[in-house]
Write an enzyme that holds these catalytic residues in place. Structure first.
Site, PDB file in Angstrom:
ATOM      1  N   HIS A 234       0.818  -1.209   0.000  1.00 13.91           N
ATOM      2  CA  HIS A 234       0.000   0.000   0.000  1.00 13.91           C
ATOM      3  C   HIS A 234       0.858   1.269   0.000  1.00 13.91           C
ATOM      4  O   HIS A 234       0.346   2.377   0.121  1.00 13.91           O
ATOM      5  CB  HIS A 234      -0.911  -0.028   1.247  1.00 13.91           C
ATOM      6  CG  HIS A 234      -2.055   0.918   1.210  1.00 13.91           C
ATOM      7  ND1 HIS A 234      -2.233   1.919   2.143  1.00 13.91           N
ATOM      8  CD2 HIS A 234      -3.094   1.023   0.347  1.00 13.91           C
ATOM      9  CE1 HIS A 234      -3.328   2.589   1.869  1.00 13.91           C
ATOM     10  NE2 HIS A 234      -3.880   2.081   0.792  1.00 13.91           N
TER      11      HIS A 234
ATOM     12  N   LYS B  38       3.288   4.405  -1.150  1.00 10.73           N
ATOM     13  CA  LYS B  38       3.441   5.352  -2.261  1.00 10.73           C
ATOM     14  C   LYS B  38       4.742   6.095  -2.032  1.00 10.73           C
ATOM     15  O   LYS B  38       4.847   6.905  -1.096  1.00 10.73           O
ATOM     16  CB  LYS B  38       2.289   6.349  -2.334  1.00 10.73           C
ATOM     17  CG  LYS B  38       0.912   5.737  -2.578  1.00 10.73           C
ATOM     18  CD  LYS B  38       0.165   5.497  -1.307  1.00 10.73           C
ATOM     19  CE  LYS B  38      -1.213   4.915  -1.566  1.00 10.73           C
ATOM     20  NZ  LYS B  38      -1.854   4.471  -0.319  1.00 10.73           N
TER      21      LYS B  38
ATOM     22  N   ASP C 242      17.020  10.723  -7.601  1.00  7.84           N
ATOM     23  CA  ASP C 242      18.450  11.018  -7.435  1.00  7.84           C
ATOM     24  C   ASP C 242      18.874  11.124  -5.976  1.00  7.84           C
ATOM     25  O   ASP C 242      19.922  11.702  -5.675  1.00  7.84           O
ATOM     26  CB  ASP C 242      18.809  12.344  -8.138  1.00  7.84           C
ATOM     27  CG  ASP C 242      18.705  12.242  -9.653  1.00  7.84           C
ATOM     28  OD1 ASP C 242      18.645  11.110 -10.169  1.00  7.84           O
ATOM     29  OD2 ASP C 242      18.673  13.294 -10.308  1.00  7.84           O
TER      30      ASP C 242
ATOM     31  N   HIS D  82      -9.419  11.284   1.855  1.00  5.40           N
ATOM     32  CA  HIS D  82      -8.572  10.094   1.804  1.00  5.40           C
ATOM     33  C   HIS D  82      -7.257  10.283   2.569  1.00  5.40           C
ATOM     34  O   HIS D  82      -6.377   9.444   2.536  1.00  5.40           O
ATOM     35  CB  HIS D  82      -8.272   9.779   0.322  1.00  5.40           C
ATOM     36  CG  HIS D  82      -7.699   8.419   0.086  1.00  5.40           C
ATOM     37  ND1 HIS D  82      -6.379   8.208  -0.290  1.00  5.40           N
ATOM     38  CD2 HIS D  82      -8.254   7.187   0.168  1.00  5.40           C
ATOM     39  CE1 HIS D  82      -6.162   6.916  -0.443  1.00  5.40           C
ATOM     40  NE2 HIS D  82      -7.274   6.274  -0.169  1.00  5.40           N
TER      41      HIS D  82
ATOM     42  N   LYS E 218      -4.336  10.518   5.467  1.00  9.17           N
ATOM     43  CA  LYS E 218      -3.947   9.687   6.606  1.00  9.17           C
ATOM     44  C   LYS E 218      -2.943  10.493   7.433  1.00  9.17           C
ATOM     45  O   LYS E 218      -1.729  10.369   7.285  1.00  9.17           O
ATOM     46  CB  LYS E 218      -3.296   8.379   6.156  1.00  9.17           C
ATOM     47  CG  LYS E 218      -4.200   7.531   5.241  1.00  9.17           C
ATOM     48  CD  LYS E 218      -3.663   7.538   3.847  1.00  9.17           C
ATOM     49  CE  LYS E 218      -4.313   6.573   2.898  1.00  9.17           C
ATOM     50  NZ  LYS E 218      -5.735   6.450   2.892  1.00  9.17           N
TER      51      LYS E 218
ATOM     52  N   ASP F 136      -0.513  17.943  20.111  1.00  3.40           N
ATOM     53  CA  ASP F 136       0.137  18.867  21.053  1.00  3.40           C
ATOM     54  C   ASP F 136       1.048  19.906  20.399  1.00  3.40           C
ATOM     55  O   ASP F 136       1.994  20.389  21.041  1.00  3.40           O
ATOM     56  CB  ASP F 136       0.937  18.077  22.094  1.00  3.40           C
ATOM     57  CG  ASP F 136       0.042  17.250  23.014  1.00  3.40           C
ATOM     58  OD1 ASP F 136      -1.174  17.462  22.993  1.00  3.40           O
ATOM     59  OD2 ASP F 136       0.581  16.397  23.738  1.00  3.40           O
TER      60      ASP F 136
END
Length: 473
Positions: free
Chosen positions: A214, A216, A221, A391, A393, A398
């Protein structure tokens, strides 16, 4: 006679599975549930267990050979970190040590991280950076779909290959199932190396179908990298006919933290290609004065000893003193995270959850909602985002620590997926993420506990039925 022989074989096979269930330390309730499934649903119960029930942390999905070359590569990556001073980030010392022991990546100072909100900003930054590539491009996505973005990448890759840039692409075999063979062949024909992660194969169908990559990640370089929740899909830039625009968060990274993302890509690439040429340390770069931010990479997968991303979330929630804000589309938290959220709220910490009002999966939607009543009863504030599909995450606590990555707050991400997050120990970054979160809350509807409790019994029935499937959603 044939029927009797089949029963004996099935019973013996079931007995072997029961012994494995006992040996590999599942919770008693889960063990009992699988025993009942195996012996009350002929054939299907055993297939269901083989597909979804095996404990991969005890019975490893992969046994990655830790060759001298791999150890040398990881040591080299670590050597390019800019170490954090011992007296820094004392309030997060437990979290730092937890991640370091779980993942092997220490926190690194001297980075510059930029928050990229939504697809247009993200892909604008990605394409600009890809155009500047001189040596290599490493690209890894869960979903890689045909469309405007894919064609734009192809045109750019075609130019870069002619310039001598090495390009490697890794896509998930199920998440990118719609990616056409024609497009893959086009990439291969121009000189791009491309592999699918655990593609559907008859001989390995039961052992691999439920375990997906999952992540990405883009590394260019070893100078700039990207990670977060956004996939290569046009719905992030043009919207979706059913859900509207997909809203998400991504990170642009510069500095020594890039080396950990590169190492994760390299391990995944080596896993599927078995080609040790990827373990090339010649592109590592020393960084001086890139930025002021300290960050740490967290990765997890079904073949590792612990669920590092779950423990990261648990630690952030548990250590919060004032507030913890979480944006996530799939909150199916499991016992540990669920209890942590309730304890934090009951202890006086302001706990907010931001989710999408709409969902791309009806069963997931009802399963997520099945947790709302208990959470709100403990004092957790829940907001439903209605301006498209949320979508993201992210988590921030604090005004001092935050995380952006690929990990959903669900059992699948914690136990069955390969995931990656970046934890940022920086006040200014935390404040930026917090302000964006609060802005999204203003565009959302806060659920009222009294009203929600009085929802129709049909909805409660749907939620309860969907919750049964929580371990596999």
């Amino acid at each position: 006679m044939v029927y009797f022989t089949f029963l004996i074989i099935y019973f013996l096979a079931g007995l072997v599975i029961v012994i494995r269930l006992i040996l590999y330390g599942m919770r008693p309730t889960k063990t009992l549930a699988w025993i009942l499934v195996i012996f009350t649903i002929p054939v299907g119960g055993m297939l269901f267990y083989l597909l979804l029930g095996r404990n991969r942390r005890k019975n490893k999905l992969f046994q990655l050979k830790r060759t001298d070359e791999i150890n040398t590569y990881l040591e080299k990556a670590e050597s390019y970190y800019r170490p954090v001073q011992e007296n820094e980030y004392q309030e997060h010392q437990k979290l730092i040590e937890l991640i370091t022991k779980n993942c092997g990546f220490s926190p690194s100072a001297g980075n510059e991280l930029k928050l990229l909100k939504n697809g247009n900003a993200t892909f604008r930054a990605i394409f600009e950076s890809l155009k500047k590539a001189e040596h290599f491009i490493h690209l890894q996505y869960y979903i890689f779909e045909n469309g405007i973005l894919a064609e734009g990448l192809f045109e750019l890759f075609e130019k870069k290959v002619k310039e001598g840039v090495q390009i490697r692409i890794l896509y998930d075999g199920i998440g990118s199932l719609s990616l056409s063979k024609k497009y893959i062949k086009k990439l291969e024909d121009i000189g791009v190396e491309i592999y699918g992660f655990l593609p559907i194969k008859f001989g390995k169908f039961l052992s691999s179908l439920n375990y997906r990559n999952h992540r990405k990640i883009i590394v260019i370089d070893n100078k700039i990298a990207f990670t977060g929740g956004i996939n290569v899909s046009d719905k992030y830039v043009t919207g979706d006919s059913d859900l509207g625009m997909w809203n998400d968060m991504h990170l642009q990274l510069e500095g020594p933290i890039i080396h950990s993302l590169q190492a994760i890509f390299v391990m995944d690439w080596y896993l599927v290609s078995n080609n040790e040429n990827i373990l090339n340390t010649s592109f590592f770069t020393s960084y001086k004065g890139i930025g002021t931010m300290t960050a740490q990479t967290v990765h997890s997968g079904p073949d590792e000893d612990f669920s590092s991303t779950q423990q990261m979330y648990f630690s952030l929630i548990n250590e919060a003193k004032k507030y913890v804000y979480i944006a996530n589309p799939y909150i199916i938290p499991g016992e540990a995270i669920l209890e942590a959220l309730k304890v934090a709220a009951l202890s006086g910490v302001e706990v907010r959850l931001l989710l999408s009002e709409v969902s791309d999966n009806i069963i997931v939607r009802w399963c997520v909602r099945s947790y709302f009543e208990g959470l709100m009863e403990a004092g957790v504030k829940i907001y439903l985002f209605s301006n498209g599909f949320l979508h993201s995450k992210t988590i921030v606590a604090d005004d001092t620590v935050s995380s952006v990555g690929t990990t959903n707050l669900d059992i699948r991400s914690f136990e069955q997926n390969y995931e990656v997050n970046v934890v940022i120990y920086d006040d200014s970054f935390a404040m930026e993420l917090k302000n964006d979160f609060l802005s999204d809350c203003k565009q959302s509807v806060q659920l009222n506990y009294s009203t929600f409790v009085d929802r129709p019994w049909v909805e409660k029935l749907k939620e309860g039925a969907a919750k049964i499937f929580s371990p596999v959603l």
